[in-house]
Design a protein around this motif. Sequence first.
Motif, PDB file in Angstrom:
ATOM      1  N   GLY A  78       0.818  -1.212   0.000  1.00  0.00           N
ATOM      2  CA  GLY A  78       0.000   0.000   0.000  1.00  0.00           C
ATOM      3  C   GLY A  78       0.850   1.259   0.000  1.00  0.00           C
ATOM      4  O   GLY A  78       0.557   2.220  -0.716  1.00  0.00           O
ATOM      5  N   VAL A  79       1.912   1.266   0.782  1.00  0.00           N
ATOM      6  CA  VAL A  79       2.832   2.418   0.796  1.00  0.00           C
ATOM      7  C   VAL A  79       3.513   2.558  -0.565  1.00  0.00           C
ATOM      8  O   VAL A  79       3.623   3.670  -1.108  1.00  0.00           O
ATOM      9  CB  VAL A  79       3.863   2.283   1.938  1.00  0.00           C
ATOM     10  N   ALA A  80       3.970   1.449  -1.126  1.00  0.00           N
ATOM     11  CA  ALA A  80       4.608   1.481  -2.446  1.00  0.00           C
ATOM     12  C   ALA A  80       3.642   2.030  -3.491  1.00  0.00           C
ATOM     13  O   ALA A  80       4.026   2.855  -4.327  1.00  0.00           O
ATOM     14  CB  ALA A  80       5.093   0.086  -2.840  1.00  0.00           C
ATOM     15  N   LEU A  81       2.396   1.599  -3.443  1.00  0.00           N
ATOM     16  CA  LEU A  81       1.385   2.105  -4.365  1.00  0.00           C
ATOM     17  C   LEU A  81       1.196   3.607  -4.166  1.00  0.00           C
ATOM     18  O   LEU A  81       1.128   4.371  -5.134  1.00  0.00           O
ATOM     19  CB  LEU A  81       0.061   1.358  -4.154  1.00  0.00           C
ATOM     20  N   ALA A  82       1.121   4.049  -2.934  1.00  0.00           N
ATOM     21  CA  ALA A  82       0.896   5.468  -2.630  1.00  0.00           C
ATOM     22  C   ALA A  82       2.000   6.347  -3.202  1.00  0.00           C
ATOM     23  O   ALA A  82       1.717   7.417  -3.750  1.00  0.00           O
ATOM     24  CB  ALA A  82       0.781   5.672  -1.123  1.00  0.00           C
ATOM     25  N   ILE A  83       3.233   5.905  -3.079  1.00  0.00           N
ATOM     26  CA  ILE A  83       4.346   6.749  -3.534  1.00  0.00           C
ATOM     27  C   ILE A  83       4.739   6.477  -4.987  1.00  0.00           C
ATOM     28  O   ILE A  83       5.624   7.137  -5.524  1.00  0.00           O
ATOM     29  CB  ILE A  83       5.574   6.618  -2.607  1.00  0.00           C
ATOM     30  N   GLY A  84       4.077   5.508  -5.618  1.00  0.00           N
ATOM     31  CA  GLY A  84       4.358   5.210  -7.015  1.00  0.00           C
ATOM     32  C   GLY A  84       5.620   4.398  -7.228  1.00  0.00           C
ATOM     33  O   GLY A  84       6.204   4.411  -8.303  1.00  0.00           O
ATOM     34  N   ALA A  93       0.482  -7.674  -6.198  1.00  0.00           N
ATOM     35  CA  ALA A  93       0.557  -8.287  -4.855  1.00  0.00           C
ATOM     36  C   ALA A  93      -0.725  -8.016  -4.071  1.00  0.00           C
ATOM     37  O   ALA A  93      -1.274  -8.919  -3.426  1.00  0.00           O
ATOM     38  CB  ALA A  93       1.768  -7.759  -4.101  1.00  0.00           C
ATOM     39  N   LEU A  94      -1.209  -6.792  -4.131  1.00  0.00           N
ATOM     40  CA  LEU A  94      -2.448  -6.446  -3.426  1.00  0.00           C
ATOM     41  C   LEU A  94      -3.634  -7.201  -4.030  1.00  0.00           C
ATOM     42  O   LEU A  94      -4.499  -7.708  -3.307  1.00  0.00           O
ATOM     43  CB  LEU A  94      -2.685  -4.933  -3.472  1.00  0.00           C
ATOM     44  N   PHE A  95      -3.678  -7.284  -5.348  1.00  0.00           N
ATOM     45  CA  PHE A  95      -4.750  -8.006  -6.037  1.00  0.00           C
ATOM     46  C   PHE A  95      -4.771  -9.472  -5.611  1.00  0.00           C
ATOM     47  O   PHE A  95      -5.821 -10.007  -5.240  1.00  0.00           O
ATOM     48  CB  PHE A  95      -4.560  -7.893  -7.554  1.00  0.00           C
ATOM     49  N   MET A  96      -3.603 -10.105  -5.652  1.00  0.00           N
ATOM     50  CA  MET A  96      -3.516 -11.531  -5.326  1.00  0.00           C
ATOM     51  C   MET A  96      -3.861 -11.803  -3.862  1.00  0.00           C
ATOM     52  O   MET A  96      -4.330 -12.882  -3.522  1.00  0.00           O
ATOM     53  CB  MET A  96      -2.111 -12.068  -5.639  1.00  0.00           C
TER      54      MET A  96
END
Length: 146
Positions: A78-84, A93-96
């Motif tokens: 989630g943090v990685a997604l937030a910061i791109g 990973a989140l989907f799975m």
Amino acid sequence: MTFIAQLQRSRKQTQAFSDLIFRGCLSLIFIVGGLGHFVEHRQMLERIAESPWANTINTIGNPSVLLWVSGAIFVPAGVALAIGFMTRLSSVALFMTLVPITITLHVAPGHAGPLFKNIAILGALIHFAFNGSGAICNRPRVSFSR
């Protein structure tokens, strides 16, 4: 500059920020929810026990361990997604991780709201898995040659 050209220019500028806002808002559900897997561990175990799929969940693995693992994926992804950062990988990973949670906890009578919320979130994750971070993080390099 014509009115149409101004609209097109404005749309391109706002699209860059809408990608950033979309990614940030989407990531919050995983960061906050993932932290809940740790902070509200006991309450979440009780919700799992009340699920009509509790036996299936127990067959897959220890619900407590599954909560720890999913939280350990949700927060950093989630943090990685937030910061791109590594947006495509974090989205996958989140989907799975979200698919089995959705199936085992939300495909049940009386869970239409959470089910369709998760389906919408899965759609958003597919968007970022295919498109990457968006306009702000994926800006083309400046080239001075024609």
